[in-house]
Design an enzyme around this catalytic site. Structure first.
Site, PDB file in Angstrom:
ATOM      1  N   SER A 146       0.841  -1.191   0.000  1.00 11.09           N
ATOM      2  CA  SER A 146       0.000   0.000   0.000  1.00 11.09           C
ATOM      3  C   SER A 146       0.879   1.245   0.000  1.00 11.09           C
ATOM      4  O   SER A 146       1.972   1.240  -0.578  1.00 11.09           O
ATOM      5  CB  SER A 146      -0.948  -0.038   1.204  1.00 11.09           C
ATOM      6  OG  SER A 146      -1.871   1.031   1.157  1.00 11.09           O
ATOM      7  N   TYR A 173      -3.434   7.989  -7.458  1.00  6.40           N
ATOM      8  CA  TYR A 173      -2.611   7.016  -6.731  1.00  6.40           C
ATOM      9  C   TYR A 173      -3.122   6.805  -5.309  1.00  6.40           C
ATOM     10  O   TYR A 173      -3.332   5.669  -4.866  1.00  6.40           O
ATOM     11  CB  TYR A 173      -1.167   7.511  -6.711  1.00  6.40           C
ATOM     12  CG  TYR A 173      -0.196   6.594  -5.996  1.00  6.40           C
ATOM     13  CD1 TYR A 173       0.264   5.437  -6.605  1.00  6.40           C
ATOM     14  CD2 TYR A 173       0.287   6.910  -4.727  1.00  6.40           C
ATOM     15  CE1 TYR A 173       1.174   4.601  -5.965  1.00  6.40           C
ATOM     16  CE2 TYR A 173       1.191   6.081  -4.082  1.00  6.40           C
ATOM     17  CZ  TYR A 173       1.632   4.929  -4.695  1.00  6.40           C
ATOM     18  OH  TYR A 173       2.524   4.105  -4.055  1.00  6.40           O
ATOM     19  N   LYS A 190      -4.774   3.331  -3.582  1.00  3.51           N
ATOM     20  CA  LYS A 190      -4.178   2.636  -2.447  1.00  3.51           C
ATOM     21  C   LYS A 190      -5.154   2.571  -1.275  1.00  3.51           C
ATOM     22  O   LYS A 190      -5.164   1.586  -0.510  1.00  3.51           O
ATOM     23  CB  LYS A 190      -2.875   3.315  -2.027  1.00  3.51           C
ATOM     24  CG  LYS A 190      -1.761   3.196  -3.066  1.00  3.51           C
ATOM     25  CD  LYS A 190      -1.345   1.746  -3.302  1.00  3.51           C
ATOM     26  CE  LYS A 190      -0.135   1.647  -4.211  1.00  3.51           C
ATOM     27  NZ  LYS A 190       0.339   0.250  -4.393  1.00  3.51           N
TER      28      LYS A 190
END
Length: 253
Positions: free
Chosen positions: A136, A150, A154
């Site tokens: 992660s 992004y 995650k």
């Protein structure tokens, strides 16, 4: 019997360090890796011989994930752990300029490929009461300018770990942030996409390199490798946690 572990994105950075660390900790382990570039895969094959096997391909290609899984089963009969490492940072852009197709491409890599990987491997990982370990990011819970694609991917990955752990009682699943690691992603931030970030955040990443505060990839790789080899502690199953958390003390360097 030796453990059989699948690792994605093994050509460089954290992924390559995970493979190397696994073999350092447990030379008898068998690793199946996937990456788009064959030359680094051939280097790992030359280094580890019959203990390392690979598939060249994009992790968004479901047929490649099926090939990777079935090769592991046909040759070694089981899968003990899966480490989902592959991921991308771009697009780095303000939300009002969002390139939706670019966001979708990122999500295909950072999230949907992992859902596909779970689906194809779960029948086998379940049989070994195995583990899924997700790479992660701190960006899943912290704001870094223009990292909406992004960071949100995650964050979704963290929830996927929660989902897997609660729905599939025969396996364990954990999402782990690796810290800020000295990899090609950091080079890209400093030299390219950082120009799209706030000056404050761009300077922060440049300063981390200049002051030698970036982590060596072996630091988080050790945590991921030990989780894959030794299993995820029940107390943190299904959670999101940092590589340096006290709960992972026994898994750190």
């Amino acid at each position: 019997m030796a453990k059989v572990i699948i690792v994605t994105g093994v050509s460089r950075g954290i992924g390559r360090s995970i493979v190397e660390t696994i073999f350092k900790l447990s030379p008898e382990t068998v690793v199946y890796g996937i990456a788009r570039s064959e030359a680094p895969l051939q280097e790992l094959k030359a280094a580890y011989g019959d203990n390392f096997h690979y598939v060249v391909g994009d992790i968004t290609d479901a047929s490649k994930l099926e090939q990777l899984t079935q090769t592991a089963i046909s040759q070694h009969g089981k899968i003990d752990s899966v480490v989902a490492n592959a991921g991308v940072l771009e697009p780095v852009e303000k939300i009002h300029n969002a390139d939706i197709d670019a966001w979708k491409k990122l999500y295909d890599i950072n999230l949907f490929s992992i859902v596909s990987l779970i689906k194809v491997t779960l029948p086998y990982v379940s049989k070994t009461n195995g583990n899924y370990v997700f790479v992660s990011s701190d960006a899943s819970t912290m704001y870094f300018s223009n990292w909406g694609a992004y960071g949100s991917s995650k964050a979704a990955l963290n929830h996927l770990a929660l989902t897997v752990a609660n729905e599939e009682k025969s396996v364990k699943c954990l999402a782990v942030a690796p810290g800020i690691v000295d990899t090609s992603m950091q080079v890209n931030i400093r030299e390219n996409v950082g120009a799209n970030m706030s000056k404050e955040h761009h300077e922060m990443f440049k300063d981390l390199k200049a002051s030698n505060k970036l982590l060596d990839s072996n630091v988080p790789a050790t945590v991921y490798s030990k989780l894959a080899l030794n299993g995820i502690p029940e107390a943190i199953n299904g959670t999101y946690i940092s590589y340096d958390a006290p709960e992972l003390r026994d898994y750190q360097i």
